[in-house]
Design a protein around this motif. Structure first.
Motif, mmCIF file in Angstrom:
data_model
loop_
_atom_site.group_PDB
_atom_site.id
_atom_site.type_symbol
_atom_site.label_atom_id
_atom_site.label_comp_id
_atom_site.label_asym_id
_atom_site.label_seq_id
_atom_site.Cartn_x
_atom_site.Cartn_y
_atom_site.Cartn_z
ATOM 1 N N ALA A 74 -12.138 10.770 -2.897
ATOM 2 C CA ALA A 74 -12.872 9.912 -1.758
ATOM 3 C C ALA A 74 -11.349 9.151 -1.273
ATOM 4 O O ALA A 74 -11.537 9.110 0.152
ATOM 5 C CB ALA A 74 -13.769 9.010 -2.586
ATOM 6 N N TYR A 75 -10.604 8.692 -2.037
ATOM 7 C CA TYR A 75 -9.371 7.981 -1.287
ATOM 8 C C TYR A 75 -8.733 8.883 -0.424
ATOM 9 O O TYR A 75 -7.909 8.363 0.572
ATOM 10 C CB TYR A 75 -8.390 7.724 -2.595
ATOM 11 N N MET A 91 -10.367 8.961 2.988
ATOM 12 C CA MET A 91 -10.165 7.254 3.514
ATOM 13 C C MET A 91 -8.982 7.246 3.934
ATOM 14 O O MET A 91 -8.665 6.653 4.997
ATOM 15 C CB MET A 91 -10.504 6.064 2.523
ATOM 16 N N THR A 92 -7.833 7.580 3.260
ATOM 17 C CA THR A 92 -6.602 7.406 3.567
ATOM 18 C C THR A 92 -6.031 8.278 4.753
ATOM 19 O O THR A 92 -5.300 7.905 5.635
ATOM 20 C CB THR A 92 -5.662 7.868 2.226
ATOM 21 N N GLN A 114 -14.854 7.910 11.884
ATOM 22 C CA GLN A 114 -16.358 8.222 11.121
ATOM 23 C C GLN A 114 -16.906 6.829 10.934
ATOM 24 O O GLN A 114 -18.144 6.443 11.380
ATOM 25 C CB GLN A 114 -16.101 8.722 9.793
ATOM 26 N N ALA A 115 -16.148 6.065 10.156
ATOM 27 C CA ALA A 115 -16.902 4.707 9.689
ATOM 28 C C ALA A 115 -17.053 3.778 10.742
ATOM 29 O O ALA A 115 -18.130 3.151 11.029
ATOM 30 C CB ALA A 115 -16.186 4.152 8.572
ATOM 31 N N THR A 156 -12.155 12.187 11.324
ATOM 32 C CA THR A 156 -12.337 11.209 10.005
ATOM 33 C C THR A 156 -11.989 9.862 10.431
ATOM 34 O O THR A 156 -12.692 9.080 9.735
ATOM 35 C CB THR A 156 -11.440 11.932 8.865
ATOM 36 N N SER A 157 -11.167 9.610 11.137
ATOM 37 C CA SER A 157 -10.488 8.372 11.589
ATOM 38 C C SER A 157 -11.420 7.502 12.289
ATOM 39 O O SER A 157 -11.477 6.414 12.237
ATOM 40 C CB SER A 157 -9.179 8.270 12.186
ATOM 41 N N ALA A 167 -6.994 6.368 7.802
ATOM 42 C CA ALA A 167 -6.385 5.341 8.247
ATOM 43 C C ALA A 167 -4.962 5.584 8.771
ATOM 44 O O ALA A 167 -4.340 5.091 9.661
ATOM 45 C CB ALA A 167 -6.253 4.336 6.932
#
Length: 206
Positions: A149-150, A153-154, A101-102, A98-99, A157
């Motif tokens: 979604a938060y 994303m959290t 992904q983007a 997840t960390s 991060a």
């Protein structure tokens, strides 16, 4: 192939997983691996989807047993967050993917692979939102999907900041005053999501 990639991620971070090593471990030539996946990133995006679906399947039972349906909204919200944070802390591979992904995994794939991954990601976030809303129905409008979604994303991060490099670990050890900067993933994620969810509840009731 995905099982082998998942096994590699228990030994090394995403950044160190290579297509050459994956090919060696599955006993195939790299060209053969590329017949199934167009890149290393495509393999890992597929693995991320599998890991996320396994997590959402687990959440249904974990939330049912971890949330008191008769508690006030704020308390139920904190209980939901506690389940989310603890279950994510138990899934380092999911958090590591997840960390990345983007910033990494979505950078070396074709539009078709990117679109397919986004469709599955939206579906997974939708499942998380539905589970959260089932236990905290006081969330209004799009707040449950927004919170879900938060959460994703959290997670990415905070996971990044909770995995200090060898140099940073040495700096913390050499200077105890810096050690306060080291964060605990589960605690930090829980505190952050508690603030977000309580804020959404406050706005819903205003």
């Amino acid at each position: 192939m995905l099982d082998t990639a998942a096994s590699m991620l228990t030994e090394m971070p995403v950044a160190q997983v290579s297509l050459n090593e994956l090919s060696r471990r599955v006993g195939l030539a790299k060209s053969n691996v590329l017949r199934y996946f167009e890149s290393r990133e495509a393999v890992l995006l597929d693995l991320l989807d599998v890991a996320c679906r396994e997590w959402t399947d687990y959440l249904e039972g974990a939330l049912a047993s971890g949330v008191d349906a008769h508690a006030p909204p704020r308390e139920r919200g904190d209980q939901v967050v506690a389940v989310l944070a603890a279950s994510l802390a138990d899934r380092p591979v999911l958090c590591d993917l997840t960390s990345s992904q983007a910033a990494v995994l979505e950078r070396n794939v074709s539009p078709d692979v990117a679109a397919e991954f986004k469709r599955t990601a939206v579906a997974n976030v939708g499942k998380i939102a539905a589970l959260v809303h089932a236990h905290v129905p006081e969330l209004s409008g799009n707040d449950a999907p927004r919170f879900a979604a938060y959460c994703v994303m959290t997670t990415g991060a905070i996971w990044t900041h909770a995995q200090p490099s060898a140099a940073m670990l040495a700096a913390y050890e050499a200077d105890p005053s810096l050690a306060a900067m080291r964060i605990d993933f589960e605690v930090s994620l829980r505190e952050m999501l508690e603030v977000v969810l309580s804020g959404l509840l406050a706005r819903a009731s205003a």
